[in-house]
Design a protein around this motif. Structure first.
Motif, short mmCIF file in Angstrom:
data_model
loop_
_atom_site.label_atom_id
_atom_site.label_comp_id
_atom_site.label_asym_id
_atom_site.label_seq_id
_atom_site.Cartn_x
_atom_site.Cartn_y
_atom_site.Cartn_z
N ILE A 1 -3.59 7.49 5.32
CA ILE A 1 -4.29 6.30 4.83
C ILE A 1 -5.77 6.27 5.18
O ILE A 1 -6.61 6.21 4.31
N TYR B 1 7.37 5.24 -2.43
CA TYR B 1 8.05 4.28 -1.56
C TYR B 1 7.48 4.18 -0.16
O TYR B 1 7.79 3.26 0.58
N GLU B 2 6.67 5.16 0.22
CA GLU B 2 6.16 5.13 1.60
C GLU B 2 5.15 4.02 1.76
O GLU B 2 4.07 4.06 1.19
N SER B 3 5.50 3.02 2.50
CA SER B 3 4.56 1.93 2.75
C SER B 3 3.83 2.25 4.05
O SER B 3 4.07 3.27 4.68
N ARG B 4 2.97 1.34 4.48
CA ARG B 4 2.28 1.57 5.72
C ARG B 4 3.10 1.12 6.92
O ARG B 4 2.60 1.02 8.02
N ARG C 1 6.59 -4.73 -5.55
CA ARG C 1 5.81 -3.49 -5.36
C ARG C 1 4.85 -3.25 -6.52
O ARG C 1 3.72 -2.83 -6.32
N TYR D 1 10.60 -0.39 3.15
CA TYR D 1 10.33 0.09 1.79
C TYR D 1 10.37 -1.06 0.80
O TYR D 1 11.25 -1.89 0.87
N ASP E 1 0.80 -1.21 0.00
CA ASP E 1 0.00 0.00 0.00
C ASP E 1 0.84 1.26 0.00
O ASP E 1 1.79 1.39 0.73
N SER E 2 0.49 2.21 -0.82
CA SER E 2 1.16 3.50 -0.72
C SER E 2 0.44 4.53 -1.59
O SER E 2 -0.42 4.19 -2.39
N HIS E 3 0.82 5.78 -1.42
CA HIS E 3 0.36 6.82 -2.35
C HIS E 3 1.26 6.72 -3.55
O HIS E 3 2.20 7.48 -3.71
N TYR E 4 0.94 5.78 -4.40
CA TYR E 4 1.91 5.38 -5.41
C TYR E 4 2.21 6.41 -6.48
O TYR E 4 3.16 6.27 -7.22
N LYS F 1 15.34 5.95 0.52
CA LYS F 1 14.36 6.08 1.59
C LYS F 1 14.83 5.36 2.85
O LYS F 1 14.63 5.83 3.97
#
Lengths: 408, 751
Positions: free
Chosen positions: B689, B482-485, B496, B490, B474-477, B514
């Motif tokens: 999220i 790269y920011e996962s929850r 991914r 990463y 999950d991320s703001h892809y 990151k």
């Protein structure tokens, strides 16, 4: 502490700069526009989430505001680069904004300015005054004067109302020299010049480019977000999108511009949202909706009013009350002539180097940056790519720039 | 910090009278500050200019450490109004009052009250805030890379090149992953025309010669516990258990092929001459491509095999068009044979177009769009029937070999990741999860848990990275890929999202950056994206905890573990400081130094509520800092106006709004509460999220509270706002004010 130079303050440049700064390195961003954000600031929405670019940009700006390691130079261009990895001497020219840091964005000057100029942010589809704020989310939030239109000493109306001594009509270009360890070139792109596509009637007011469509759809665009036919303001009943307009073409841009398929699908949703009865015709060669973007393609395809025709458009002609698009439907072999209100040319991305090559940077035959020791490219300066890919490779570019600083 | 150690607050209040703020009655404003706080507010017509800032700086040098600046929006001049070791609060009198209000004789009084309230609220907030102390521990700056394919190898090399130590863990005996199994690979740099020997072998050598990289092959991860900066990793190398500590983790475990057994309709499993693109690589390695003892003279490639198909993989695997072109070249160069490629779209993006062209120019490769109708065997050949082609009529070809371009599935897919993705029937799943993951029974969940794991994080919420769609993390892809929850962890490469090897190498560099950034930040007690650099972390007054588990379940980042009793065990370095736990807690035991129940409710109390006779409503708007608050500023930049009866309180996330704020507001006579936050659901915008999603869910409980107070539920509303919705906001606000007026005034007014 060694510094990293980022040439270009669009989304790729912003990402490279802020990621490097948050890792603990000093960064200078050199941006030629009066504001940061580059091309994405001109987009109405991103595919496939149909979310506003300003949302991400707000976060970028917030992170920059709270990070003292990032130095921003707007109205700035790189004049020369000398030296080598770990030790580059860079000369930067700062063009005069004619407005200094005292500007509070109060807008009094605009109210009295007597002169108008074509608004380049809206691709000339409307005007601003000679003194203007590029757009309401401009960062830095400072106004700027267009010297080509400003009447300068003959007028000085803005000076007379500015309470903050923010206007300086005598501002001169300045040159500064900086020494940096590594350079990230993120100079982005400009839309391919549609006037080269003679058979597609590019000069006709109702034949617009995909970037112009983004502005039409935006609230801060020329029509407050209502998409209408430019020549007469008519509401849209039918529109044709011409894919690969000037891309994948030996006579124009030989490569694929990576985003136009998805941009068109996205723009089809703009039209369909405003006009529930309008028909959208998309003339394509391949629909390149890779990876998870396929979902978006599948969703748009389900709309019965969106018609996909595989075929290259041969020509566009004017009709009494519209335009006729002629293409050969390669699936059926039948030549189609489709009458529409408006045509959107999905023109591609040409790297900015086609307009201005930064001295000291090497470019390949297409105009993309060739990386060398200490100099790395990010975003469209490197290869045509969508926003997600630009952010990915800008993050990697930040790392490569840092590796040079750390001397390995 | 004990009470005695607390630094005494010396307050300074500064009002800018520029930018139309002087349209207010400044003297009256100063008087209200004097009366209530016994402080003389200083004014200046251009506070952000050098002269103005000097006034504040001089005061700070003389001991003022609590600075309230009543001027423009806190989003502007942030660097100008920044004073070391001071609490700084901003009262937004410009975009928040004079630029968004219609000021005339009728409205003057209300607008003045609005300004006074904002200044008082800022002062009270400043008084109730403290300078935070960072959570500092001895942390590791080493980085774990899980997966030794091209992505993991590249990540490890990039990490080492930047001067950090990497642990490279690979479950197979050898490094190299999929790429090492290929005959040739796609060109790894421009011009993208010639296929080449897989670059991975050279990189493996580099890894083996790099003393900053410790390689563990035949190794799986037993478990990972701890938090960023202090991840304790237990690995099992061929039966031997080893432990080490790292600061961040890069997950590069790649992909697994879609099960071709499911593609019977394309002949797989039925005919020997129908293989997958992966099996084609093995064949090519043998020199000439041979099937059934015969040298192959013609090959048909079927694109999108089991992909872009709701019955198999709905997405596109991004690389198969390129891989097929590469393999068509094998057919030409190894066997001098003929290749047919049947595709739906040729997806050779960007500069890969050159690679496509080079195949198009080869007379031995024939490409056409088409849908495969059937594949069957006849007289020792495989017959492929294709319709809807570019030739205007169906085609039939007879070939020796059929290669199905099957797709990639993330190695996370199929694993038990986090509890919420596998809710049991009793749990109420979140909308954006239940749309993607159908509810599983407890038995199914147990089965899944047996399927193995990648990280086995000892996080209460679950052992793996939470996924978004199709098993991809999950991320703001788009903006922040790269920011996962999971802070400090990463993902890169095909685990991914499906991508080609060149993209994998780029991705590896991004994730490596990151990871390095994370180890540097957490070493200073700072959090990462989006509140990068924030050292203020939530503190728990556990004596009053009732073990309701709302915080541990609702934290989007798994920052809270639990003991046997269910009491939360915070891990500050996992925390992104969103405040969702703070918003969830019904006992209100969580607080930040700069955001607490006390500071927020004091701000609400600072609002002057006119008595009912004056017939003037008071409405609070909680606006999320990320989208709603900037949108309100944009309303003002455009000089659009809205009702003066509202009071905007910015919050870091709607999820950080505690129900007590609303209850307090109501019991004080506030007539309505409007919550403006980011979009939630599948294409969520919320940067934490599910903050706005939770705020929406909590409305149910809030309505219950209101019912008990005998207050209409309609007095509290939540709306989703995009940052570009500023043109709609005045109407939304004014309509809500009208709705509240219709309901009548809050019966608690004047109590």
């Amino acid at each position: 502490m060694s510094t990293i130079l980022v040439i270009g303050g669009g989304i790729a440049g912003l990402t490279a700069a802020i990621e490097a700064a948050e890792t603990g390195y000093d960064v200078i961003i050199v941006e030629k526009n009066p504001y940061l954000g580059g091309r994405v600031a001109q987009l109405r929405k991103y595919f496939p989430k149909l979310c506003p670019p300003y949302c991400g940009l707000e976060i970028f700006f917030k992170r920059i505001k709270s990070n003292p390691r990032v130095k921003i130079l707007t109205m700035a261009e790189v004049e020369s680069i000398e030296g080598s990895a770990g030790n580059f001497d860079v000369t930067i020219k700062i063009n005069p904004r004619y407005v200094n840091d005292n500007c509070t964005a109060c807008n009094e000057c605009v109210e009295v300015c007597p002169v108008e100029r074509p608004n380049d942010f809206n691709f000339g589809m409307d005007n601003t005054k000679a003194i203007y704020l590029p757009h309401e989310m401009a960062f830095p939030l400072k106004y700027v004067i267009d010297p080509e239109y400003c009447k300068k000493d003959e007028c000085k109306a803005c000076l007379s109302v500015c309470k903050y001594k923010a206007i300086d009509l005598n501002m001169e270009p300045q040159t500064m020299k900086v020494n940096v360890s590594s350079i990230v070139v993120a100079t982005g792109w400009k839309p391919y010049d549609a006037s080269n596509l003679d058979n597609l009637l590019p000069e006709h007011p109702d034949v617009i480019t995909n970037m112009m469509m983004e502005r039409l759809a935006a609230y801060n665009g020329p029509t407050k977000g209502k998409i209408v036919r430019p020549s007469d303001g008519k509401e849209i009943e039918s529109v044709a999108f011409v894919q690969c307009a000037g891309s994948r073409d030996e006579n124009h841009l030989p490569y694929c511009s990576a985003i136009c398929c998805l941009a068109t699908l996205k723009q089809a949703t703009y039209i369909r949202e405003q006009y529930p009865d309008a028909k959208v015709y998309i003339f394509y060669i391949d629909i390149r909706a890779l990876g998870r973007y396929e979902d978006f393609f599948a969703k748009v395809q389900k709309d019965e009013n969106v018609v996909l025709i595989k075929g290259k458009v041969a020509k566009i002609e004017e009709d009494e009350d519209g335009l006729i698009v002629t293409a050969e439907d390669t699936a059926t072999g039948v030549k189609t002539r489709q009458k529409v209100d408006m045509v959107v040319l999905a023109t591609g991305m040409q790297p900015s180097s086609s307009e201005y090559k930064v001295p000291g940077i090497e470019y390949d035959e297409y105009g993309f940056v060739v990386p060398k020791e200490g100099i790395v490219a990010a975003g469209v300066a490197r290869k045509p790519a969508d926003v997600a890919s630009c952010n990915e490779d800008a993050t990697g570019a930040a790392l490569k720039a840092i590796q040079v600083v750390r001397g390995r | 910090m004990t009470e005695e150690e607390k630094v005494e607050k010396k307050l300074g209040v500064y009002i800018c009278t520029g930018c139309d703020i002087d349209l207010l009655d400044i003297e009256r404003l100063k008087k209200s500050v004097q009366d209530e706080f016994n402080v003389e507010a200083k004014t200046h017509p251009h506070l952000c200019g050098e002269e103005g800032v000097k006034i504040i700086k001089d005061d700070v040098a003389n001991g003022v450490n609590t600075v309230v600046v009543a001027a423009c929006s806190p989003r502007v001049n942030t660097d100008v109004f920044n004073f070391e070791n001071c609490i700084v609060e901003r009262a937004n009198l410009r975009e928040g009052v004079v630029w968004c209000q219609e000021i005339n004789d009728e409205t003057k009084e209300e607008v003045q009250l609005m300004a006074e309230d904002y200044v008082k609220m800022a002062i009270v907030k400043a008084q109730k805030s403290d300078l935070p102390e960072p959570y500092i521990e001895e942390t590791s700056k080493d980085i774990l890379v899980v997966g030794g394919g091209i992505t993991g190898i590249t990540a490890a090399l990039e990490i080492a090149k930047a001067g950090y130590n990497a642990y490279l863990v690979e479950k197979e005996e050898k490094l190299g992953g999929w790429m090492a199994k290929y005959y040739k690979s796609l060109p790894s740099k421009p011009p993208y025309i010639e296929i080449e020997d897989p670059i991975v072998f050279k990189k493996i050598e580099e890894v083996e010669n790099n003393d900053k990289i410790k390689v563990y092959t035949s190794t799986t991860i037993e478990e990972i516990s701890g938090q960023p900066g202090m991840f304790d990793v237990k690995v099992n190398r061929n039966g031997n258990v080893e432990e080490f500590r790292v600061g961040a983790i890069v997950v590069a475990t790649g992909w697994k092929p879609y099960e071709a057994e499911k593609l019977e309709e394309l002949g797989y499993g039925k005919y020997e001459g129908v293989i997958t693109n992966i099996e084609m690589e093995e064949l090519a390695k043998n020199g000439k491509i041979v099937v059934n003892g015969k040298e192959v003279k013609s090959v048909a490639f079927i694109q999108c095999a089991g992909q872009r198909d709701e019955n198999h993989l709905p997405y596109c695997s991004s690389v198969c068009c390129l891989v097929t072109l590469k393999q068509a070249k094998y057919v030409r160069m190894l066997n001098d044979a003929y290749a047919y490629i049947f595709y739906k779209d040729m997806r050779t993006l960007g500069l890969w177009e050159d690679f496509y062209k080079s195949a198009q120019e080869d007379e031995g490769i024939f490409l056409t769009k088409g849908d495969v109708k059937s594949i069957y065997e006849e007289d020792g050949k495989l017959v492929v029937e294709v319709e809807n082609t570019l030739l205007g009529e169906p085609i039939t070809v007879k070939v020796d070999l059929v290669v199905l371009a099957t797709g990639m599935v993330s190695t996370i897919k199929g694993l038990y990741t986090v509890k919420e993705e596998f809710p049991d029937e009793k749990a109420v799943p979140y909308k954006h999860i239940v749309d993607l993951h159908p509810i599983k029974s407890e038995e199914e969940v147990e089965e899944l848990a047996k399927k193995g794991h990648i990280l086995n994080l000892q996080y209460r919420q679950g052992p793996e990275l939470p996924t978004l769609r199709y098993g991809f993390p999950d991320s703001h892809y788009i903006c922040f890929p790269y920011e996962s929850r999971r802070l400090g962890i990463y993902a890169a490469g095909c685990v991914r999202a499906p991508m080609d090897a060149v993209a994998c190498m780029d991705d590896a560099a991004g994730a490596a950056l990151k990871a390095i950034q994370a180890v540097e930040l957490v070493a200073q007690g700072m959090t990462t994206f989006p509140r990068t650099g924030d050292i203020d972390y939530p503190q728990f007054f556990l004596q009053r905890c009732t073990q309701c588990k709302r915080c541990t379940e609702e934290c989007p980042f798994g920052a809270l573990d639990e003991d046997e009793k269910g009491t939360p065990m915070p891990n500050p370095l996992r925390c992104r400081r969103c405040g969702i736990c703070f918003g969830a807690c019904p006992e209100r035991i969580i607080s930040f130094k700069q955001y607490s129940i006390d500071s927020a409710t004091s701000m609400i109390k600072a609002i002057y509520v006119p008595p009912e006779e004056e017939e003037v409503p008071r409405i609070i708007i909680f606006a999320c800092e990320n989208d709603a608050y900037p949108a309100l500023d944009m309303v003002a930049m455009n000089r659009m106006t809205y009702s003066p009866h509202v009071r905007v309180i910015p919050v870091r996330c709607l999820g950080s709004v505690n129900a007590v704020f609303i209850a307090d507001a109501m019991s004080r006579g506030i007539d309505g509460v409007l919550m403006m936050g980011c979009k939630f659901g599948e294409d969520y915008q919320c940067h934490f999220i599910r903050g706005s999603e939770l705020a929406n869910r909590r409305m149910e409980n809030i309505k219950e509270t209101l019912d008990r107070l005998m207050i209409e539920a309609e007095r509290v509303k939540i709306i989703e706002v995009e940052i570009t919705d500023f043109d709609k906001l005045p109407k939304i606000i004014n309509d809500f004010v009208e709705e509240i007026k219709e309901l009548g005034f809050n019966p608690f007014k004047g109590f």
